[in-house]
Design a protein around this motif. Structure first.
Motif, short mmCIF file in Angstrom:
data_model
loop_
_atom_site.label_atom_id
_atom_site.label_comp_id
_atom_site.label_asym_id
_atom_site.label_seq_id
_atom_site.Cartn_x
_atom_site.Cartn_y
_atom_site.Cartn_z
N UNK A 73 72.17 34.56 60.50
CA UNK A 73 72.00 35.44 59.36
C UNK A 73 71.56 34.58 58.18
N UNK A 74 70.38 34.86 57.66
CA UNK A 74 69.85 34.08 56.56
C UNK A 74 70.24 34.70 55.22
N UNK A 75 70.03 33.94 54.18
CA UNK A 75 70.34 34.39 52.83
C UNK A 75 69.50 35.61 52.46
N UNK A 76 68.23 35.62 52.88
CA UNK A 76 67.35 36.74 52.59
C UNK A 76 67.85 38.02 53.28
N UNK A 77 68.34 37.90 54.50
CA UNK A 77 68.88 39.07 55.20
C UNK A 77 70.12 39.61 54.50
N UNK A 78 70.94 38.74 53.97
CA UNK A 78 72.13 39.20 53.24
C UNK A 78 71.73 39.96 51.98
N UNK A 79 70.76 39.44 51.25
CA UNK A 79 70.28 40.12 50.04
C UNK A 79 69.68 41.47 50.39
N UNK A 80 68.87 41.52 51.46
CA UNK A 80 68.29 42.79 51.88
C UNK A 80 69.35 43.77 52.37
N UNK A 81 70.39 43.26 53.02
CA UNK A 81 71.48 44.13 53.48
C UNK A 81 72.21 44.75 52.29
N UNK A 82 72.30 44.05 51.21
CA UNK A 82 72.95 44.58 50.02
C UNK A 82 72.06 45.61 49.33
N UNK A 134 78.57 47.12 54.51
CA UNK A 134 79.51 46.45 55.41
C UNK A 134 79.03 46.55 56.85
N UNK A 135 78.59 47.73 57.26
CA UNK A 135 78.10 47.91 58.64
C UNK A 135 76.87 47.06 58.88
N UNK A 136 75.95 47.00 57.92
CA UNK A 136 74.75 46.18 58.08
C UNK A 136 75.10 44.71 58.22
N UNK A 137 76.04 44.23 57.42
CA UNK A 137 76.44 42.83 57.50
C UNK A 137 77.14 42.52 58.84
N UNK A 138 77.92 43.45 59.33
CA UNK A 138 78.58 43.25 60.63
C UNK A 138 77.55 43.21 61.75
N UNK A 139 76.59 44.11 61.71
CA UNK A 139 75.56 44.14 62.75
C UNK A 139 74.70 42.88 62.67
N UNK A 140 74.38 42.43 61.47
CA UNK A 140 73.59 41.20 61.33
C UNK A 140 74.36 39.98 61.80
#
Length: 51
Positions: free
Chosen positions: A1-10, A41-47
């Motif tokens: 999980x990259x930093x960009x994916x975390x920002x997009x998940x938010x 939360x669901x997006x971060x868990x799936x990622x």
């Protein structure tokens, strides 16, 4: 999980899980409709899960 994916998940929870399948995207979309926080939360868990 990259930093960009975390920002997009938010910012856009359903869009960040599009490569995990339609089911995951649908679940995150429905949870986002119920409230922004459950969708994130669901997006971060799936990622966080391995492919």
């Amino acid at each position: 999980m990259s930093f960009l994916q975390v920002i997009l998940a938010i910012l856009f929870p359903p869009l960040v899980v599009y490569d995990r399948g339609f089911g995951s995207m649908l679940i995150v979309f429905l949870l986002t409709l119920c409230g922004w926080v459950p969708g994130v939360i669901a997006a971060l868990i799936i990622l966080n899960k391995n492919k």
